[in-house]
Design a protein around this motif. Structure first.
Motif, mmCIF file in Angstrom:
data_model
loop_
_atom_site.group_PDB
_atom_site.id
_atom_site.type_symbol
_atom_site.label_atom_id
_atom_site.label_comp_id
_atom_site.label_asym_id
_atom_site.label_seq_id
_atom_site.Cartn_x
_atom_site.Cartn_y
_atom_site.Cartn_z
ATOM 1 N N HIS A 155 22.336 -16.088 21.709
ATOM 2 C CA HIS A 155 21.411 -16.478 22.777
ATOM 3 C C HIS A 155 21.087 -15.257 23.700
ATOM 4 O O HIS A 155 20.083 -14.987 24.064
ATOM 5 C CB HIS A 155 21.817 -17.920 23.556
ATOM 6 N N GLU A 156 22.321 -14.932 24.374
ATOM 7 C CA GLU A 156 22.075 -13.908 25.472
ATOM 8 C C GLU A 156 21.650 -12.707 24.872
ATOM 9 O O GLU A 156 20.766 -11.719 25.443
ATOM 10 C CB GLU A 156 23.424 -13.679 26.149
ATOM 11 N N HIS A 159 18.011 -12.551 24.332
ATOM 12 C CA HIS A 159 17.569 -12.347 25.775
ATOM 13 C C HIS A 159 17.339 -10.682 26.136
ATOM 14 O O HIS A 159 16.079 -10.525 26.487
ATOM 15 C CB HIS A 159 18.277 -12.957 26.831
ATOM 16 N N HIS A 165 12.954 -18.207 26.265
ATOM 17 C CA HIS A 165 13.546 -19.528 25.936
ATOM 18 C C HIS A 165 12.455 -20.044 24.844
ATOM 19 O O HIS A 165 11.317 -20.065 25.141
ATOM 20 C CB HIS A 165 13.755 -20.490 26.826
HETATM 21 ZN ZN LIG Z 1 18.950 -18.604 28.107
#
Ligand SMILES: [Zn+2]
Length: 300
Positions: A155-156, A159, A165
């Motif tokens: 997830h990071e 990003h 998101h």
């Molecule tokens: Zn996030």
């Protein structure tokens, strides 16, 4: 300096031609860019990323992990491996100056009554042509994901590659983590699409304006590097129809930057011509060379 040299060489001819010139009617022409200057584009997808077309300059991206305990370090390395296998990206560990820096913190952070698992994002972005080029990304891991897959680290990492998101609770980019979440095919496809453009510079003409006054040309030229890498030295050749009338040396141009200059009294030896053509000549690869030529239409 070169301008003066060429003028010197042409001076004798110029004196002869000036006599002729002064007895000819003087016509002033303005000219402008012809429409339809080709420019490549890739499918815009502004929904999934912070800005459209965010990517690192190259598909080979270096990373460094510092101040992380072994379990989090393993989780992060595994995330780099998973995204590397799914996409055209290759992540290379380095000991300093990594394009993505990963750090860890042990203390628990709580926001909106929930534990914060991590933080990540692009921190340095340069707009260049169609791309928002990420020059540096950061990841902070706070909590281990406790899932079979390193979901928090993935997830990071996404990003830091420019992804924001997702509204879909089953997507790994949803803002609350869950072990059943998966990486969307659209994420993988967008990464592969974005990085299918090679990491080359791309020189392009912008905002050309000028005037033909009798047998002389005054011109303002802006050249931008709209590519994904710095451009070396190049040159511009100006043609009256297909006959070269002027060569101009261009300094190297960094990614996302440009050069503006104006030149006056460029002598046009031909008595009549229909088009002025400008060409950027480079001896390096560019994303496209289609935008290196431009035809100027004389306004009547
Ligand atoms: Zn996030």
């Amino acid at each position: 300096m070169r301008f003066k040299l060429i003028l010197g060489v042409l001076s004798l001819m110029t004196i002869v031609l000036l006599l002729l010139f002064y007895f000819m009617p003087t016509n002033k022409f303005n000219f402008s860019l012809e429409p339809g200057n080709s420019n490549f584009s890739i499918t815009p997808n502004s929904e999934m990323q912070y800005y459209p077309n965010m990517r690192f300059a190259d598909s080979q991206i270096s990373y460094q992990i510092s101040n992380c305990p072994l379990d989090k370090k393993n989780e992060m390395q595994s995330a780099f491996g998973i995204i590397g296998n799914l996409t055209s990206l290759k992540f290379n560990p380095v000991s300093s100056n990594g394009q993505i820096s990963v750090t860890c913190e042990e203390k628990a952070r709580i926001e909106n009554e929930m534990f914060v698992a991590g933080e990540g994002g692009p921190v340095n972005i340069t707009l260049s042509g169609n791309f928002y080029v990420i020059t540096h990304g950061e990841i902070l891991l706070l909590r281990k994901s406790d899932c079979p897959k390193p979901n928090v680290a993935i997830h990071e990492l996404l990003h830091s590659l420019g992804f924001k998101h997702s509204e879909n609770p089953k997507n790994i980019m949803y803002n609350i983590t869950d072990c059943s979440q998966t990486i969307g095919d659209d994420t993988v496809n967008l990464i592969n699409n974005l990085y299918s453009v090679p990491s080359y510079p791309d020189l392009s003409f912008e905002n050309i304006s000028g005037i033909v006054n009798g047998r002389f040309l005054d011109v303002n030229i802006t050249v931008l590097n709209v590519g994904l890498n710095d451009a070396g030295a190049s040159k511009i050749i100006i043609y009256a129809d297909s006959n070269p009338i002027k060569e101009i040396d261009l300094d190297p141009i960094e990614m996302g930057r440009g050069i503006f200059f104006s030149m006056s009294h460029i002598f046009i030896p031909q008595i009549s011509f229909t088009d002025l053509n400008l060409e950027i000549v480079s001896d390096f690869n560019e994303i496209t060379k289609e935008n290196n030529k431009i035809k100027l239409k004389i306004k009547s």
